[in-house]
Design an enzyme around this catalytic site. Structure first.
Site, mmCIF file in Angstrom:
data_model
loop_
_atom_site.group_PDB
_atom_site.id
_atom_site.type_symbol
_atom_site.label_atom_id
_atom_site.label_comp_id
_atom_site.label_asym_id
_atom_site.label_seq_id
_atom_site.Cartn_x
_atom_site.Cartn_y
_atom_site.Cartn_z
ATOM 1 N N SER A 1 0.840 -1.190 0.000
ATOM 2 C CA SER A 1 0.000 0.000 0.000
ATOM 3 C C SER A 1 0.872 1.235 0.000
ATOM 4 O O SER A 1 1.991 1.239 0.537
ATOM 5 C CB SER A 1 -0.905 0.020 1.244
ATOM 6 N N TYR B 1 -1.875 -0.637 10.248
ATOM 7 C CA TYR B 1 -1.889 -0.905 8.814
ATOM 8 C C TYR B 1 -0.618 -0.380 8.156
ATOM 9 O O TYR B 1 0.037 -1.103 7.384
ATOM 10 C CB TYR B 1 -3.122 -0.257 8.189
#
Length: 246
Positions: A138, A151
């Site tokens: 990501s 995350y």
């Protein structure tokens, strides 16, 4: 160079997180280019609908259960290429982030891909066969995203693993890269960014003037997985619509 429809002909690809979003788009695209797909997801209904659509083999497994995950993959037929796409997140302010939440996200987003890549690499090395791994990371791995401490940490860990794997496995003919999307219009993405007031500041930094679509990330995955990227390994490729340069 093979015709696009035959690019992955004769190759089996394991795609985790294949039931929804980017993973499903990647599985469909790779199948359209000749790959036999082993689709892994924890949701049986998603796997059933994908199987009906592309004729793939399916593996129902939860990446949070590492022992059962490896057992399920071992029962499947051998595969030539690996796409680690499954992931999870939770929204917690840093000061409220619980250790169990952090551990769960790290397990799904970093530990599970590591174990699958280890198992894959051992088998390819033993068979003296080349290979390719794409880890779907990501853009958050490069950023400090509010309420995404776990995350961001997990995706940064995945990128670091990608680099080390590339260095250690390259002499065995195994390339390892990661794809780092910015906001992508999965079902979850559309829901999270449907509020114009919330979306506007992020859109203002997107050089292309919009968020990304799952098929665009699938194309990036397919390129890095393929022989067209034979000189590329250890890369964390930001598929970010120009967010980093705006």
């Amino acid at each position: 160079m093979k015709d696009a429809g035959e690019e992955f002909h004769g190759r089996t690809v394991l795609v985790t997180g294949a039931g929804k979003g980017i993973g499903r788009a990647a599985a469909k695209l790779l199948a359209s280019r000749g790959a036999s797909i082993l689709a892994l997801s924890r949701t049986a209904s998603d796997l059933a609908s994908l199987k009906a659509e592309i004729g793939c083999e399916t593996i129902a497994a939860d990446l949070a259960d590492l022992e059962n995950l490896l057992a399920a993959v071992h029962e499947a037929r051998p595969f030539d290429l690996l796409v680690n796409c499954a992931g999870t997140t939770a929204l917690d302010p840093f000061v409220d982030l619980k250790l169990e939440t952090f551990d769960h996200i790290m397990t799904v987003n970093a530990k599970a891909p590591m174990l699958l890549a280890q198992d894959y690499a051992r088998k390819r090395i033993a068979a003296k066969a080349p290979g390719s791994i794409v880890n779907v990371s990501s853009d958050a791995s490069f950023l400090g995203v509010v309420d995404h401490a776990a995350y961001c940490a997990s995706k940064a860990a995945l990128d670091a693993l990608t680099r080390v794997m590339a260095v250690e496995l390259g002499r065995n003919g195994i390339r390892v890269n990661s794809v780092n999307p910015n906001i992508t219009m999965t079902d979850m993405g559309r829901k999270a960014w449907s509020d114009p007031a919330r979306a506007a500041p992020r859109l203002a930094r997107m050089a292309i003037g919009r968020f990304l679509e799952v098929d665009e990330i699938a194309e990036t995955i397919a390129f890095l997985l393929s022989d067209r990227a034979s000189a590329i390994t250890g890369v964390s490729l930001r598929a970010d619509g120009g967010f980093a340069v705006a």
